[in-house]
Scaffold this active site. Structure first.
Site, short mmCIF file in Angstrom:
data_model
loop_
_atom_site.label_atom_id
_atom_site.label_comp_id
_atom_site.label_asym_id
_atom_site.label_seq_id
_atom_site.Cartn_x
_atom_site.Cartn_y
_atom_site.Cartn_z
N SER A 148 0.88 -1.25 0.03
CA SER A 148 0.01 0.15 -0.02
C SER A 148 1.02 1.31 0.08
CB SER A 148 -0.96 -0.09 1.11
OG SER A 148 -1.91 0.91 1.13
N ASP A 278 -9.56 -5.32 -4.21
CA ASP A 278 -9.16 -4.27 -3.41
C ASP A 278 -10.06 -3.16 -3.40
OD1 ASP A 278 -7.59 -2.19 -2.12
OD2 ASP A 278 -5.74 -3.26 -3.12
N HIS A 307 -7.71 -5.70 -0.08
CA HIS A 307 -6.12 -5.03 -0.04
C HIS A 307 -5.22 -5.46 1.05
CE1 HIS A 307 -4.09 -1.15 -0.22
NE2 HIS A 307 -4.10 -1.11 1.09
#
Length: 327
Positions: A148, A278, A307
């Site tokens: 991320s 995600d 995610h």
């Protein structure tokens, strides 16, 4: 009150059954990745870890950065997501420690156990802080893994600071090339989405973090997906360890930073991993675009994965990471 001598002894067979039940319960709660790692052949003993006088460094602007440095062998540097800490990688750290790697993970400035200064919450500082840790430990031939926001941090680090020190890169559900919708990036998310995140954080950060972790982050809001309460609690714990100002400014850092030129500059083998469900960093405007910009990219899309896929599917993700590291 009964006297101890008046209590009847437990039948030996019953005691054995009780013990077996407790052992079975304990075994089922262990993460699959860890139990797999324990069964795998080891190239080192986890007790033979490196010793350092300190587990933090102070950067040029006076920010204290906390880090973990365990084991020996080829180093793997883990870069965590927003608004978490190096603890988010615990399952991977233990897995790769047992597979003979040296594992390093730091808390981003304003996050976890690092200091909560009011400035420097941008990708340039994040990458420079990572570089300071790498240089302090004199890491070479290192593999960098970023999830991320940590994927953005790792991308900028490798592109601008990693010359001669980096062997491979992994971008997992990562924010590059650019999350924000612009004229040049029409598939990005509107600014109103990120303004909403900032508003929710400023109004009630604790509740916002609980809602995010129990919903879209791990895909627990999808029909038929069972909530793993430990993941939710651990996410909230890590988030609340950090500073509100750092997390607020971090939204701008992960959403508005354009990594296009960084990706073009990277010339090490890179594995780009992304779940196609995600809900935080939509796959269509991230992983495939990053893979096209990288010189030596392998793109791997995971159907239905969320995610935070490395936490809820560690057996699959750890296996694929290990295969890439060894390739």
């Amino acid at each position: 009150m009964q006297h101890p001598d008046d209590i009847a002894p437990i039948d030996p067979r019953r005691r054995q059954l009780m013990l077996a039940g407790l052992l079975a319960a304990a075994t089922t709660t262990l993460p699959l990745a860890i139990s797999t790692a324990r069964a795998a052949p080891r190239n080192h003993s986890p007790t033979q870890q490196r010793n350092h006088d300190m587990n933090s460094i102070t950067t040029k602007d006076g920010t204290e950065i906390f880090f973990k440095d365990w084991g020996s062998g080829q180093p793997i540097v883990f870069h965590h997501g927003w608004p978490l800490s190096s603890d988010d990688w615990d399952t991977q750290i233990l897995f790769f420690l047992d597979h003979g790697y040296r594992v390093i993970a730091h808390d981003r400035r304003g996050h976890g156990r690092s200091s909560q200064g009011i400035t420097g919450h941008d990708m340039d500082h994040y990458a420079a802080d990572a570089a300071a840790v790498v240089e302090h430990l004199d890491l070479r031939d290192a593999i960098h893994v970023g999830h991320s926001t940590g994927g953005g941090e790792a991308t900028r680090y490798v592109a601008r600071h990693g010359a001669g020190r980096v062997a491979k890169l992994v971008l997992m559900n990562a924010v590059p090339p650019l999350m924000l919708k612009t004229a040049a990036n029409p598939g990005g998310l509107p600014r109103e989405v990120f303004d909403g995140l900032r508003d929710a954080l400023a109004r009630n950060r604790s509740q916002f973090y609980r809602d995010l972790a129990s919903g879209p982050f791990y895909g627990f809001n999808r029909p038929g997906v069972k909530t793993i309460q430990g993941c939710v609690d651990n996410w909230w714990r890590q988030g609340m360890m950090g500073g509100a100002k750092a997390h607020y400014d971090g939204i701008k850092a992960f959403s508005e930073t354009d990594f296009t030129e960084d990706l073009k500059a990277i010339d090490v083998p890179t594995l780009v991993m992304h779940g196609d469900d995600d809900q935080i960093v939509p796959v269509a405007d991230s992983a495939p675009l990053s893979a096209k910009l990288l010189k030596h990219a392998t793109l791997k899309i995971y159907p239905g994965y969320p995610h935070g896929m490395f936490a809820v599917h560690p057996d699959v993700i750890n296996r694929d990471l290990l295969a890439f590291f060894r390739s």
